[in-house]
Design an enzyme around this catalytic site. Structure first.
Site, PDB file in Angstrom:
ATOM      1  N   TYR A 113       0.716  -1.068  -0.057  1.00 24.87           N
ATOM      2  CA  TYR A 113      -0.095  -0.112   0.005  1.00 24.87           C
ATOM      3  C   TYR A 113       0.783   1.269  -0.025  1.00 24.87           C
ATOM      4  O   TYR A 113       0.905   2.192  -0.896  1.00 24.87           O
ATOM      5  CB  TYR A 113      -0.865  -0.024   1.180  1.00 24.87           C
ATOM      6  CG  TYR A 113      -1.897  -0.889   0.911  1.00 24.87           C
ATOM      7  CD1 TYR A 113      -3.047  -1.071   0.485  1.00 24.87           C
ATOM      8  CD2 TYR A 113      -1.838  -2.228   1.984  1.00 24.87           C
ATOM      9  CE1 TYR A 113      -4.005  -1.942   0.136  1.00 24.87           C
ATOM     10  CE2 TYR A 113      -2.929  -3.065   1.880  1.00 24.87           C
ATOM     11  CZ  TYR A 113      -3.987  -3.162   0.982  1.00 24.87           C
ATOM     12  OH  TYR A 113      -4.735  -4.245   0.903  1.00 24.87           O
ATOM     13  N   PRO A 126     -11.375   0.239  -3.404  1.00 31.23           N
ATOM     14  CA  PRO A 126     -12.617  -0.453  -4.075  1.00 31.23           C
ATOM     15  C   PRO A 126     -13.713   0.852  -3.593  1.00 31.23           C
ATOM     16  O   PRO A 126     -13.743   1.644  -2.724  1.00 31.23           O
ATOM     17  CB  PRO A 126     -12.779  -1.563  -3.190  1.00 31.23           C
ATOM     18  CG  PRO A 126     -11.873  -1.764  -2.123  1.00 31.23           C
ATOM     19  CD  PRO A 126     -11.210  -0.383  -2.127  1.00 31.23           C
ATOM     20  N   HIS A 347      -7.784   1.558   1.133  1.00 28.64           N
ATOM     21  CA  HIS A 347      -7.873   0.130   1.419  1.00 28.64           C
ATOM     22  C   HIS A 347      -6.578  -0.182   2.369  1.00 28.64           C
ATOM     23  O   HIS A 347      -6.743  -1.230   2.962  1.00 28.64           O
ATOM     24  CB  HIS A 347      -7.416  -0.770   0.297  1.00 28.64           C
ATOM     25  CG  HIS A 347      -7.864  -1.976   0.193  1.00 28.64           C
ATOM     26  ND1 HIS A 347      -7.890  -2.793   1.364  1.00 28.64           N
ATOM     27  CD2 HIS A 347      -7.976  -2.904  -0.719  1.00 28.64           C
ATOM     28  CE1 HIS A 347      -8.083  -4.085   0.888  1.00 28.64           C
ATOM     29  NE2 HIS A 347      -8.414  -4.291  -0.248  1.00 28.64           N
ATOM     30  N   LYS A 428     -25.645 -24.900  -1.999  1.00 25.83           N
ATOM     31  CA  LYS A 428     -25.624 -25.547  -0.786  1.00 25.83           C
ATOM     32  C   LYS A 428     -26.558 -26.913  -0.799  1.00 25.83           C
ATOM     33  O   LYS A 428     -26.265 -27.826  -0.187  1.00 25.83           O
ATOM     34  CB  LYS A 428     -26.203 -24.683   0.452  1.00 25.83           C
ATOM     35  CG  LYS A 428     -25.267 -23.715   1.052  1.00 25.83           C
ATOM     36  CD  LYS A 428     -25.666 -22.897   2.199  1.00 25.83           C
ATOM     37  CE  LYS A 428     -24.785 -21.748   2.503  1.00 25.83           C
ATOM     38  NZ  LYS A 428     -25.468 -20.901   3.586  1.00 25.83           N
ATOM     39  N   LYS A 431     -24.985 -29.654  -1.731  1.00 25.74           N
ATOM     40  CA  LYS A 431     -23.887 -29.955  -0.689  1.00 25.74           C
ATOM     41  C   LYS A 431     -22.311 -29.446  -1.370  1.00 25.74           C
ATOM     42  O   LYS A 431     -21.148 -30.194  -1.178  1.00 25.74           O
ATOM     43  CB  LYS A 431     -23.521 -31.290  -0.392  1.00 25.74           C
ATOM     44  CG  LYS A 431     -24.817 -31.857   0.464  1.00 25.74           C
ATOM     45  CD  LYS A 431     -24.991 -33.361   0.636  1.00 25.74           C
ATOM     46  CE  LYS A 431     -25.836 -33.787   1.626  1.00 25.74           C
ATOM     47  NZ  LYS A 431     -27.257 -33.487   1.330  1.00 25.74           N
ATOM     48  N   ASP A 435     -18.649 -20.460  -2.348  1.00 25.78           N
ATOM     49  CA  ASP A 435     -17.558 -19.499  -2.649  1.00 25.78           C
ATOM     50  C   ASP A 435     -16.520 -20.492  -3.763  1.00 25.78           C
ATOM     51  O   ASP A 435     -16.244 -19.897  -4.801  1.00 25.78           O
ATOM     52  CB  ASP A 435     -16.680 -19.178  -1.593  1.00 25.78           C
ATOM     53  CG  ASP A 435     -15.494 -18.402  -1.961  1.00 25.78           C
ATOM     54  OD1 ASP A 435     -15.844 -17.050  -2.341  1.00 25.78           O
ATOM     55  OD2 ASP A 435     -14.357 -18.614  -1.973  1.00 25.78           O
ATOM     56  N   SER A 559     -12.794 -11.374  -5.049  1.00 25.79           N
ATOM     57  CA  SER A 559     -12.968 -11.421  -3.705  1.00 25.79           C
ATOM     58  C   SER A 559     -14.623 -11.571  -3.266  1.00 25.79           C
ATOM     59  O   SER A 559     -15.379 -10.939  -4.167  1.00 25.79           O
ATOM     60  CB  SER A 559     -12.503 -10.104  -3.176  1.00 25.79           C
ATOM     61  OG  SER A 559     -12.840 -10.127  -1.907  1.00 25.79           O
ATOM     62  N   GLN A 560     -14.778 -12.353  -2.572  1.00 25.52           N
ATOM     63  CA  GLN A 560     -16.193 -12.184  -2.120  1.00 25.52           C
ATOM     64  C   GLN A 560     -16.407 -11.301  -0.888  1.00 25.52           C
ATOM     65  O   GLN A 560     -15.650 -11.224   0.101  1.00 25.52           O
ATOM     66  CB  GLN A 560     -16.390 -13.656  -1.524  1.00 25.52           C
ATOM     67  CG  GLN A 560     -17.845 -13.871  -0.991  1.00 25.52           C
ATOM     68  CD  GLN A 560     -18.355 -15.050  -0.294  1.00 25.52           C
ATOM     69  OE1 GLN A 560     -19.231 -15.050   0.518  1.00 25.52           O
ATOM     70  NE2 GLN A 560     -17.775 -16.214  -0.648  1.00 25.52           N
TER      71      GLN A 560
END
Length: 631
Positions: A113, A126, A347, A428, A431, A435, A559-560
């Site tokens: 950074y 972001p 960030h 889900k 199963k 992500d 990224s999540q």
């Protein structure tokens, strides 16, 4: 999220996964001294050298031909040999780890950074888009802005009172110190390496028509202003800044960091400028009251999402809202005249999860109209216009910054959309990890478009350790490429394709678990490189080899960032021929924000988005054909 990062560590510090301040404290966070470990968390471990190198060889394999892989294997063998440079560097790194609470923390902050010289706009900071609002008039805009400020101050009070629930990863508590750094923090431009300033005050910076104001949120009686009083303050700001100013100091914060540092040094030679800059630096946050951008003239919801993403990332350019910003502040709330709402965040102090948690808090606060419960202050303090004396040289720098911002805006392609066919509930029901599933959809989409494996960055939070930030999940694996090929084989049977999907998901999950525990590849390799430089070693051949160069050229930066509301985060690509993909998986849909650079002929957000939607549909269909869905 950065291209310039490749010079130092070859990957972007994204994201996003997701304590007592004193008044007006300024800190140059370049010290090797670690902060107090109030949660008594374990120290970040140094992985074993052989474990990292064996894992590294697996991650480079998809990107190399047989001859290249043989060369890389030989280099790794030499690096890891007894008496070899790798062993010497490992010993030095382990020694550093004994002397530091987190051996990476200061290095990471500086390298990822503060020493990064490209603009924070697009390359680092972001945007986060809030659910859209329809304002019928200016008063609606100001009332929403007031509620946003009140909500954020309530959230800050929870942080200051240590009332934010400690987040857990399984049975492991996560480091909560990043929450303490989101309000009052400001990045200060310096040539070669910026600094961070941490502050706790009672005022915010408000920007309108490129003018900059000091607005106190507490009165002289130490009582916080209520909604009506803040609206009144904001109305005064509007009245005092009816026309835009050509001396748009804020646009300087969008420029190359060394350019901004030179302008900052010139500005601070004047006492008035120095006081105004310090006032912004010390504020708790920035509120940007933006002009209209035609949100509700957009043809559809996805066009609105894309327009809003542009506003939160860069403001649409120097002559739209891009100069109505102070990009150095950690938090900039954006409230546009026609309903674009959200924030931009610098960030360096924190990842995305504290910001996402704050977003949900603010949206709930506004929707439940909690601001109405506040009592008024008896002595509000009037807003103050911050003055700047701008000479000819600084005016030239402003013009340069405006031109550079406009070029950057024109180069960034965005395509933000909601995939509404299904969400994490369906995944889900099969199963499978949502992500990992979505990561494999991106691998499939990239391979479909480009017919080659894409080096793929996903961030994993290492907050189970004191001072933990992120580790890279290398989502492009041998299994991921085999899955993409299987899906593109028109003769493939659904059961075989599902089997390939499950193998790819399992490989991703395995790597993710290791990364979350600090046992990925990239941060260890960065540490070995930096300890070499610090001790006068020649940078080892490993870092110049095709295996490292190709596997670290992250063409998919992802990224999540999960928030419950209908919002999403967005940012720019890591490399010139790459894509950024930030995503918010919800129960029955997924919000995606994709970006690429227009200047590169090989990338197209439209083509990538189409491939991603087709991949998600195809994956659903083969699962439905081979395993009965519970939906």
């Amino acid at each position: 999220m950065f291209r310039g990062m490749q010079k130092a560590c070859a990957f972007r510090p994204f994201f996003f996964e997701p304590y007592v301040a004193s008044y007006n404290i300024t800190c140059n966070y370049t010290s090797t001294k670690s902060p107090v470990n109030v949660q008594n968390l374990p120290n970040l471990p140094v992985p074993k050298l052989d474990d990292t190198l064996n894992k590294y060889l697996k991650t480079v394999k998809p990107h190399l031909n047989d001859d290249e892989f043989a060369v890389t294997s030989k280099i790794i063998k030499e690096f890891a040999a007894e008496g070899g440079v790798g062993r010497k560097l490992q010993d030095l790194l382990e020694r550093r780890a004994k002397e530091h609470q987190n051996w990476l923390e200061a290095w990471w902050l500086n390298t990822a950074y503060l020493e990064y010289r490209d603009p924070v706009v697009v390359y680092s900071s972001p945007g986060l888009v809030f659910p859209f609002r329809q304002f019928n008039n200016q008063m609606d805009q100001l009332r929403y802005a007031a509620k946003t400020l009140l909500a954020s101050m309530d959230y800050k009070a929870l942080i200051d009172g240590n009332k934010i629930p400690i987040e857990m990863m399984g049975k492991s508590p996560l480091d909560m110190s990043q929450y303490k750094k989101i309000f009052g923090t400001c990045r200060i431009p310096r040539e070669k390496r910026d600094t961070l300033s941490y502050n706790d005050t009672r005022h915010v910076t408000v920007m309108h028509n490129n003018h900059i104001f000091h607005v106190d949120l507490w009165g002289e009686d130490n009582v916080m202003l209520n909604e009506d009083q803040i609206v009144d303050q904001l109305k005064k700001v509007i009245d005092m800044s009816a026309t835009s100013t050509d001396s748009s100091i804020g646009v300087l914060t969008s420029d190359n960091r060394d350019n901004w540092a030179k302008a900052y040094n010139l500005l601070t030679q004047d006492n008035t400028n120095r006081a105004s800059l310090l006032d912004v630096e010390r504020s708790l946050a920035v509120l940007c009251l933006d002009g209209a951008v035609g949100l509700w003239r957009c043809a559809d919801a996805d066009s609105r999402r894309t327009l809003a993403a542009a506003q939160t990332i860069h403001g649409g350019g120097a002559h739209t809202n891009g100069a109505n910003r102070w990009f150095d502040k950690t938090i900039q709330f954006i409230v546009g005249a026609d309903g674009v709402t959200g924030l931009t965040y610098e960030h360096s102090p924190a990842e995305g999860q504290p910001i996402a948690v704050m977003t949900d808090f603010i949206i709930n606060y506004i929707d439940e109209n909690k601001a109405q419960k506040k009592s008024p202050s008896s002595k509000p303090i009037q807003p103050t216009l911050l003055k700047f004396n701008v000479n000819a040289e600084v005016k030239g720098m402003i013009k340069t910054a405006q031109d550079n911002l406009d070029k950057l805006v024109n180069n960034l392609e965005l395509n933000c959309f909601q995939y509404d066919k299904y969400g994490k509930n369906f995944i889900k029901s099969q199963k499978l990890s949502p992500d990992s599933y979505l990561q494999m959809a991106m691998q499939y989409a990239f391979y479909k478009v480009h017919k080659t494996p894409g080096a793929h960055y996903e961030s994993a939070a290492t907050r189970m350790y004191a001072g933990g930030r992120t580790e890279t999940i290398r989502s492009c694996s041998v299994e991921a490429v085999e899955f993409a090929k299987a899906m593109l084989d028109a003769r493939g049977a659904p059961k075989e394709q599902v089997a390939a999907l499950k193998r790819a998901i399992q490989a991703h999950k395995d790597y993710t678990v290791q990364a979350l525990q600090g046992f990925g590849v990239d941060r260890h390799l960065l540490g070995l490189k930096l300890i070499a430089i610090e001790n006068g070693f020649e940078v080892p051949k490993l870092y110049k080899d095709a295996g490292f160069v190709k596997s670290a050229h992250m063409r998919i930066s992802t990224s999540q960032v999960a928030c419950r509301c209908d919002g999403f985060m967005c940012y720019g690509p890591l490399v010139v021929d790459g894509y950024a993909t930030c995503y918010n998986p919800r129960d029955n849909d997924v919000n995606f924000a994709t970006s690429a650079f227009n200047a590169h002929p090989d990338t197209s957000c439209t083509e990538y988005r189409n491939a991603l939607e087709q991949a998600l549909q195809h994956m659903h269909d083969v699962l439905a054909q081979s395993v009965p869905s519970k939906l």
